[in-house]
Design a protein around this motif. Sequence first.
Motif: not given
Length: 388
Positions: A277-304
Amino acid sequence: MMPVKFGIGMLGYGFMGKAHTNAFKKIPYIFYPFPVEPELVAICGRDKANVRETAARYRYQKWTTDWREMIADDRIQIFDNTGSNDIHCEPCIAALKAGKHVIVEKPMALNLAEAWRMYRAAREAEEKGTKHLVAFNYRFVPALRLARRIIAEGCLGRIYHFRSAYLLDRLSDPTAPFFWRLNKERAGSGVLGDLNSHAIDILRFLLQTEINAVMAWNHTFISQRPGPNGDNCPVDVEDASMLWLKLTNGAMATLEASKVATGYKTVWRIEIHGSEGGLAFELSRGNELQFYTKSDPLHLQGMRTIHVTEPEAHDYARYWWPRGHGLGWEHYHIHMLEHFLRCIATGADVAPWGATFADGFRCQEVIEAALVSGEKGGWVDINHTQLE
């Protein structure tokens, strides 16, 4: 029970002096009931008129232009050093030897030799119950706390990449005035110590690993700046820096920092990629975290996007506003200093959540190696000095 008063002595009255003072004022009523009542005893600075005005505005009981007066004042139990990098070492060591708890702004020191002296003084003081903290405030961003948890729980699998870009444009104008951070004698380095120090520390904090080697390209695009007297002052530190890192866990990292990134006021983006999986964070959007996991079904995979404001789920959210109401930059300093005060009151360890002088020294090792690499070229190994 009545809270215990702890007198604060603040060295420096600028940007960070304001941020830390603001935190001390808010902690008792935001974290109520709180075991400590910070008392603003004294503030110190070089300019008599400015420090006198600041003392009145922030409601410190007294002001001084000599930090030694604060070390000698028995009413002060906590010494908070927000001064320029060249006045970190001696005042902090003196305060530690006097039995005062010490906070110091990042980077911890002007160079690695000073950082070692400060670390040794802190270790000796710690044996007597004295606490110490390096002000790496981004350890106290709820979204980054969540990132550390996700990584520690193995949700990203084996870590492959850590990527950081800390970009500002405040020096992109050649007429921007000269100030102390552009002078090596007072700052030690430019964006490497000012911005990339945050990236070095947050890498160690999130991944819980060390840096084995660094290769750096440090560059100064604008070599002169207008001085206070109308003359041109030479800039002898970098205004842009690129680091390539080899990590103990086998991952690779890149850290970019610039104060000439035209169009960006303050952008700090962190990306972490692993086998699962992966993570992304941007200080200007400090209350949010982007998260991706391969464990999601393929048709739902993507940064949440995770909105990190649920009081039941995320560190510090319960102290502030109802769910969905975000926090800002000031809150990270408030959280950091709340943690430090609580550790003093309870005897708890500042680490691993707060950065100690050991963490500050580790960061300084990387900065020093990056300066050597930038000057001589090639990879420079990190010695990993044995810390007792």
